[in-house]
Design a protein around this motif. Structure first.
Motif, PDB file in Angstrom:
ATOM      1  N   ALA A  20       0.235  -9.820 -60.917  1.00 58.03           N
ATOM      2  CA  ALA A  20       0.704  -9.376 -59.598  1.00 58.03           C
ATOM      3  C   ALA A  20      -0.354  -8.522 -58.918  1.00 58.03           C
ATOM      4  O   ALA A  20      -0.588  -8.647 -57.708  1.00 58.03           O
ATOM      5  CB  ALA A  20       2.004  -8.600 -59.749  1.00 58.03           C
ATOM      6  N   ALA A  21      -1.016  -7.653 -59.709  1.00 58.45           N
ATOM      7  CA  ALA A  21      -2.035  -6.781 -59.128  1.00 58.45           C
ATOM      8  C   ALA A  21      -3.208  -7.595 -58.603  1.00 58.45           C
ATOM      9  O   ALA A  21      -3.729  -7.327 -57.510  1.00 58.45           O
ATOM     10  CB  ALA A  21      -2.503  -5.768 -60.172  1.00 58.45           C
ATOM     11  N   VAL A  22      -3.626  -8.629 -59.372  1.00 56.32           N
ATOM     12  CA  VAL A  22      -4.760  -9.465 -58.942  1.00 56.32           C
ATOM     13  C   VAL A  22      -4.406 -10.200 -57.649  1.00 56.32           C
ATOM     14  O   VAL A  22      -5.214 -10.260 -56.710  1.00 56.32           O
ATOM     15  CB  VAL A  22      -5.146 -10.455 -60.065  1.00 56.32           C
ATOM     16  CG1 VAL A  22      -6.117 -11.493 -59.531  1.00 56.32           C
ATOM     17  CG2 VAL A  22      -5.760  -9.712 -61.231  1.00 56.32           C
ATOM     18  N   VAL A  23      -3.180 -10.735 -57.593  1.00 57.52           N
ATOM     19  CA  VAL A  23      -2.763 -11.459 -56.383  1.00 57.52           C
ATOM     20  C   VAL A  23      -2.746 -10.506 -55.185  1.00 57.52           C
ATOM     21  O   VAL A  23      -3.244 -10.829 -54.094  1.00 57.52           O
ATOM     22  CB  VAL A  23      -1.369 -12.096 -56.601  1.00 57.52           C
ATOM     23  CG1 VAL A  23      -0.841 -12.658 -55.298  1.00 57.52           C
ATOM     24  CG2 VAL A  23      -1.452 -13.181 -57.649  1.00 57.52           C
ATOM     25  N   THR A  24      -2.187  -9.305 -55.391  1.00 58.05           N
ATOM     26  CA  THR A  24      -2.126  -8.338 -54.285  1.00 58.05           C
ATOM     27  C   THR A  24      -3.530  -7.962 -53.830  1.00 58.05           C
ATOM     28  O   THR A  24      -3.807  -7.911 -52.627  1.00 58.05           O
ATOM     29  CB  THR A  24      -1.376  -7.074 -54.738  1.00 58.05           C
ATOM     30  OG1 THR A  24      -0.225  -7.461 -55.456  1.00 58.05           O
ATOM     31  CG2 THR A  24      -0.982  -6.231 -53.557  1.00 58.05           C
ATOM     32  N   ALA A  25      -4.407  -7.690 -54.796  1.00 52.68           N
ATOM     33  CA  ALA A  25      -5.776  -7.319 -54.437  1.00 52.68           C
ATOM     34  C   ALA A  25      -6.453  -8.467 -53.704  1.00 52.68           C
ATOM     35  O   ALA A  25      -7.211  -8.244 -52.745  1.00 52.68           O
ATOM     36  CB  ALA A  25      -6.555  -6.938 -55.696  1.00 52.68           C
ATOM     37  N   GLY A  26      -6.160  -9.719 -54.128  1.00 53.37           N
ATOM     38  CA  GLY A  26      -6.736 -10.874 -53.448  1.00 53.37           C
ATOM     39  C   GLY A  26      -6.249 -10.971 -52.015  1.00 53.37           C
ATOM     40  O   GLY A  26      -7.042 -11.200 -51.093  1.00 53.37           O
ATOM     41  N   ARG A  55     -13.979 -11.456 -59.115  1.00 46.74           N
ATOM     42  CA  ARG A  55     -15.415 -11.487 -59.403  1.00 46.74           C
ATOM     43  C   ARG A  55     -15.959 -10.069 -59.570  1.00 46.74           C
ATOM     44  O   ARG A  55     -16.789  -9.804 -60.437  1.00 46.74           O
ATOM     45  CB  ARG A  55     -16.155 -12.237 -58.295  1.00 46.74           C
ATOM     46  CG  ARG A  55     -16.112 -13.754 -58.516  1.00 46.74           C
ATOM     47  CD  ARG A  55     -16.795 -14.495 -57.401  1.00 46.74           C
ATOM     48  NE  ARG A  55     -15.961 -14.584 -56.220  1.00 46.74           N
ATOM     49  CZ  ARG A  55     -16.319 -14.202 -55.009  1.00 46.74           C
ATOM     50  NH1 ARG A  55     -17.517 -13.695 -54.808  1.00 46.74           N
ATOM     51  NH2 ARG A  55     -15.492 -14.334 -53.994  1.00 46.74           N
ATOM     52  N   GLU A  56     -15.447  -9.156 -58.728  1.00 45.46           N
ATOM     53  CA  GLU A  56     -15.861  -7.751 -58.846  1.00 45.46           C
ATOM     54  C   GLU A  56     -15.456  -7.206 -60.219  1.00 45.46           C
ATOM     55  O   GLU A  56     -16.229  -6.478 -60.868  1.00 45.46           O
ATOM     56  CB  GLU A  56     -15.204  -6.938 -57.723  1.00 45.46           C
ATOM     57  CG  GLU A  56     -15.330  -5.432 -57.841  1.00 45.46           C
ATOM     58  CD  GLU A  56     -16.732  -4.933 -57.567  1.00 45.46           C
ATOM     59  OE1 GLU A  56     -17.594  -5.767 -57.205  1.00 45.46           O
ATOM     60  OE2 GLU A  56     -16.967  -3.719 -57.746  1.00 45.46           O
ATOM     61  N   ALA A  57     -14.262  -7.585 -60.686  1.00 47.54           N
ATOM     62  CA  ALA A  57     -13.794  -7.122 -62.001  1.00 47.54           C
ATOM     63  C   ALA A  57     -14.730  -7.626 -63.093  1.00 47.54           C
ATOM     64  O   ALA A  57     -15.117  -6.875 -64.001  1.00 47.54           O
ATOM     65  CB  ALA A  57     -12.369  -7.610 -62.249  1.00 47.54           C
ATOM     66  N   LEU A  58     -15.130  -8.907 -63.010  1.00 49.12           N
ATOM     67  CA  LEU A  58     -16.048  -9.465 -64.015  1.00 49.12           C
ATOM     68  C   LEU A  58     -17.392  -8.747 -63.970  1.00 49.12           C
ATOM     69  O   LEU A  58     -17.994  -8.449 -65.003  1.00 49.12           O
ATOM     70  CB  LEU A  58     -16.238 -10.960 -63.769  1.00 49.12           C
ATOM     71  CG  LEU A  58     -15.020 -11.821 -64.094  1.00 49.12           C
ATOM     72  CD1 LEU A  58     -15.310 -13.279 -63.772  1.00 49.12           C
ATOM     73  CD2 LEU A  58     -14.653 -11.669 -65.567  1.00 49.12           C
ATOM     74  N   ASP A 224     -15.059   1.721 -67.025  1.00 47.30           N
ATOM     75  CA  ASP A 224     -14.275   2.876 -66.568  1.00 47.30           C
ATOM     76  C   ASP A 224     -13.731   2.626 -65.166  1.00 47.30           C
ATOM     77  O   ASP A 224     -12.559   2.843 -64.880  1.00 47.30           O
ATOM     78  CB  ASP A 224     -15.148   4.134 -66.522  1.00 47.30           C
ATOM     79  CG  ASP A 224     -15.536   4.589 -67.910  1.00 47.30           C
ATOM     80  OD1 ASP A 224     -14.827   4.209 -68.850  1.00 47.30           O
ATOM     81  OD2 ASP A 224     -16.551   5.297 -68.036  1.00 47.30           O
ATOM     82  N   ARG A 225     -14.638   2.166 -64.300  1.00 47.69           N
ATOM     83  CA  ARG A 225     -14.255   1.940 -62.915  1.00 47.69           C
ATOM     84  C   ARG A 225     -13.209   0.830 -62.811  1.00 47.69           C
ATOM     85  O   ARG A 225     -12.230   0.939 -62.061  1.00 47.69           O
ATOM     86  CB  ARG A 225     -15.507   1.566 -62.116  1.00 47.69           C
ATOM     87  CG  ARG A 225     -15.307   1.541 -60.624  1.00 47.69           C
ATOM     88  CD  ARG A 225     -16.605   1.134 -59.950  1.00 47.69           C
ATOM     89  NE  ARG A 225     -16.457   1.158 -58.520  1.00 47.69           N
ATOM     90  CZ  ARG A 225     -16.570   2.239 -57.777  1.00 47.69           C
ATOM     91  NH1 ARG A 225     -16.852   3.393 -58.348  1.00 47.69           N
ATOM     92  NH2 ARG A 225     -16.404   2.197 -56.483  1.00 47.69           N
ATOM     93  N   LEU A 226     -13.416  -0.224 -63.615  1.00 49.82           N
ATOM     94  CA  LEU A 226     -12.467  -1.345 -63.600  1.00 49.82           C
ATOM     95  C   LEU A 226     -11.079  -0.868 -64.022  1.00 49.82           C
ATOM     96  O   LEU A 226     -10.074  -1.178 -63.368  1.00 49.82           O
ATOM     97  CB  LEU A 226     -12.964  -2.445 -64.547  1.00 49.82           C
ATOM     98  CG  LEU A 226     -12.014  -3.620 -64.727  1.00 49.82           C
ATOM     99  CD1 LEU A 226     -11.823  -4.347 -63.415  1.00 49.82           C
ATOM    100  CD2 LEU A 226     -12.525  -4.566 -65.796  1.00 49.82           C
ATOM    101  N   VAL A 227     -11.011  -0.076 -65.099  1.00 48.87           N
ATOM    102  CA  VAL A 227      -9.712   0.383 -65.599  1.00 48.87           C
ATOM    103  C   VAL A 227      -9.048   1.308 -64.580  1.00 48.87           C
ATOM    104  O   VAL A 227      -7.851   1.203 -64.310  1.00 48.87           O
ATOM    105  CB  VAL A 227      -9.893   1.094 -66.960  1.00 48.87           C
ATOM    106  CG1 VAL A 227      -8.600   1.750 -67.398  1.00 48.87           C
ATOM    107  CG2 VAL A 227     -10.350   0.096 -68.007  1.00 48.87           C
TER     108      VAL A 227
END
Lengths: 314, 193
Positions: A20-26, A55-58, A224-227
């Protein structure tokens, strides 16, 4: 009455929240993209923009973490990790349809307690790197917490008062006919505001804003930033999702099954928040503080009084 | 099965108690005020967990909620007022070290002996459905009016203290006759400005 969820739901919950978070961020990335660079030229470009957060997360996964001098690594790490942990723990009482991972008799207080962990988390993440700008961000979130927490507590108390129970399942059951959002509009609006403030996102992103070079996230890099930032999206999803059982009737609705209604309503609230963000500037905390304590606290108290009188006369 | 569950709960209680005491000790061992505050929070969260395990759901969760917010704010004051907030230079928060250690050891020994020596009653009847309600009634049932009055008095004291301590009151903001249309504030912004 809510059913007990099977044990595997505890494993599915974090995954579902992340999706859900990935979809919202997208969705947010698509909106930001079309605001900054004009509407997408085609489906491919829109897809590229929607997957930008992934992609930013990767990229962050392989990025070198940043080290600062005399950092308090223990507390900093604790703060970073606490953000997604608090979000998932708060999500444990989120009913999916009529079925939550856990439905304790004090579910609403549990939700409130877990989201209060974000207070500690953001301050710790700001304190950890031994950097002035990130510490400023941490302090800003504490000020923000003081501003939003009281109206927020009164808002969720009003919903509990309407159902005469602190159990989330009972609150959903009490909205079989009429949604709480209909006869507690002030509490609902205040809840949506504080949902944004809890997730320190959008108009309440001052603790992480650009005028402090990123505030609490200034020194965070790599995992750290990703989490931390991913945890913020999780918090947003959970707090927005909790408005559904509290005010929007949970899984109640015609034709469709309960889980579908929960999904639809959560998506609608998230879409409203993400789209509404574009219309609102980032708020400085002392300004929101004054509004919160001078207007929203009396407003939510009056709302609670109204609901109490209705409940007493039932 | 039930006996096993009780055993598990007992050992978790014991573990939480140990953690609570250990992090309580760390409050005085850490040199950084941030770490000391959050060690205290850890200790208090363990206590909240204990209360939860004892079946007092509401009290346990409220302890977690209140203490998290309280310690998050307290960290600000600890960093603001204590010397050496970040723990970059050695300092100690303990005074009268030997005396305090002796008193603590004696009190601990007396309390522990009390646990072992007290003639505990065996259970009569069955546990109540809502232990929180029962606890509240037995703690302050007959004194409810006193407690409510006390709560109001405490709250009024807090408000009065803030009013007395604030540097800029409404006369500074809205003029001596309180008739200014716009508040005269060093930082502009907020409601109605």
């Amino acid at each position: 009455m809510p059913d007990a969820a099977p044990l595997w739901a505890a494993v599915v919950l974090p995954v579902a929240l992340v999706v859900a978070a990935v979809v919202t961020a997208g969705f947010d990335a698509v909106l930001s993209g079309s605001a900054e660079r004009g509407p997408a030229g085609g489906v491919r470009e829109a897809g590229l923009r929607a997957t930008a957060p992934l992609r930013e997360a990767l990229r962050l996964l392989v990025q070198q973490p940043r080290r600062t001098t005399a950092a308090d690594r223990l507390l900093g790490r604790l703060g970073v990790v606490l953000v997604p942990v608090a979000a998932v723990l708060a999500g444990a009482v989120l009913p999916w349809g009529f079925c939550a991972v856990s439905d304790p008799s004090v579910g609403i207080v549990w939700f409130n307690a877990m989201e209060a962990l974000a207070w500690a988390a953001v301050w710790l993440a700001g304190w950890g790197p031994n950097s002035a700008l990130s510490l400023i961000g941490g302090y800003r979130f504490l000020a923000q917490g003081l501003a939003y927490e009281l109206p927020h507590m009164f808002a969720i108390t009003t919903a509990a008062l309407g159902a005469e129970s602190l159990r989330v399942g009972d609150v959903v059951a009490a909205q079989d006919g009429l949604w709480f959002a209909v006869w507690m509009p002030a509490a609902f609006v205040v809840y949506l505001l504080s949902a944004l403030a809890m997730a320190f996102w959008g108009p309440f992103g001052h603790p992480l804003s650009r005028d402090a070079a990123g505030g609490a996230e200034a020194e965070l890099a790599g995992v750290d930033r990703l989490v931390f930032l991913g945890g913020r999206w999780l918090l947003l999803v959970v707090t927005a999702g909790f408005s559904v059982p509290l005010f929007l009737g949970g899984g109640h609705g015609p034709l469709l099954p309960g889980w579908a209604w929960t999904l639809l309503k959560t998506a609608a609230v998230l879409a409203l928040l993400v789209a509404g963000r574009r219309a609102l500037p980032v708020l400085r905390m002392e300004r929101y503080m004054e509004l919160a304590w001078m207007v929203l606290v009396p407003l939510t108290l009056l709302q609670a009084l109204f609901v109490a009188v209705v409940v007493l006369n039932r | 099965m039930r006996a096993l569950l009780n055993d598990v709960i007992f050992w978790v209680l014991a573990l939480l108690a140990l953690l609570a005491v250990a992090s309580g000790v760390m409050v005085f061992r850490f040199e950084s005020m941030a770490r000391a505050t959050y060690a205290l929070l850890t200790s208090l969260l363990c206590v909240g967990g204990e209360v939860l395990l004892l079946g007092l759901d509401y009290l346990g969760v409220v302890i977690v909620l209140m203490m998290t917010i309280e310690m998050a704010i307290m960290a600000v004051f600890m960093v603001m007022y204590m010397m050496n907030p970040a723990g970059l230079m050695p300092m100690t928060m303990v005074h009268n070290k030997q005396g305090a250690a002796a008193i603590c050891a004696v009190v601990f020994a007396v309390l522990a002996a009390g646990i072992l020596l007290a003639p505990w009653p065996s259970r009569r009847g069955r546990p109540s459905d809502d232990p929180t309600l029962d606890l509240g009634l037995s703690l302050m049932g007959p004194q409810m009016l006193t407690m409510m009055t006390l709560g109001l008095a405490l709250f009024a004291t807090i408000v009065a203290t803030v009013v007395l301590a604030t540097r800029r009151g409404r006369y500074d903001r809205f003029g001596d006759d309180l008739k200014a249309r716009r508040a005269d504030d060093p930082v502009q912004g907020g409601r109605g400005r």
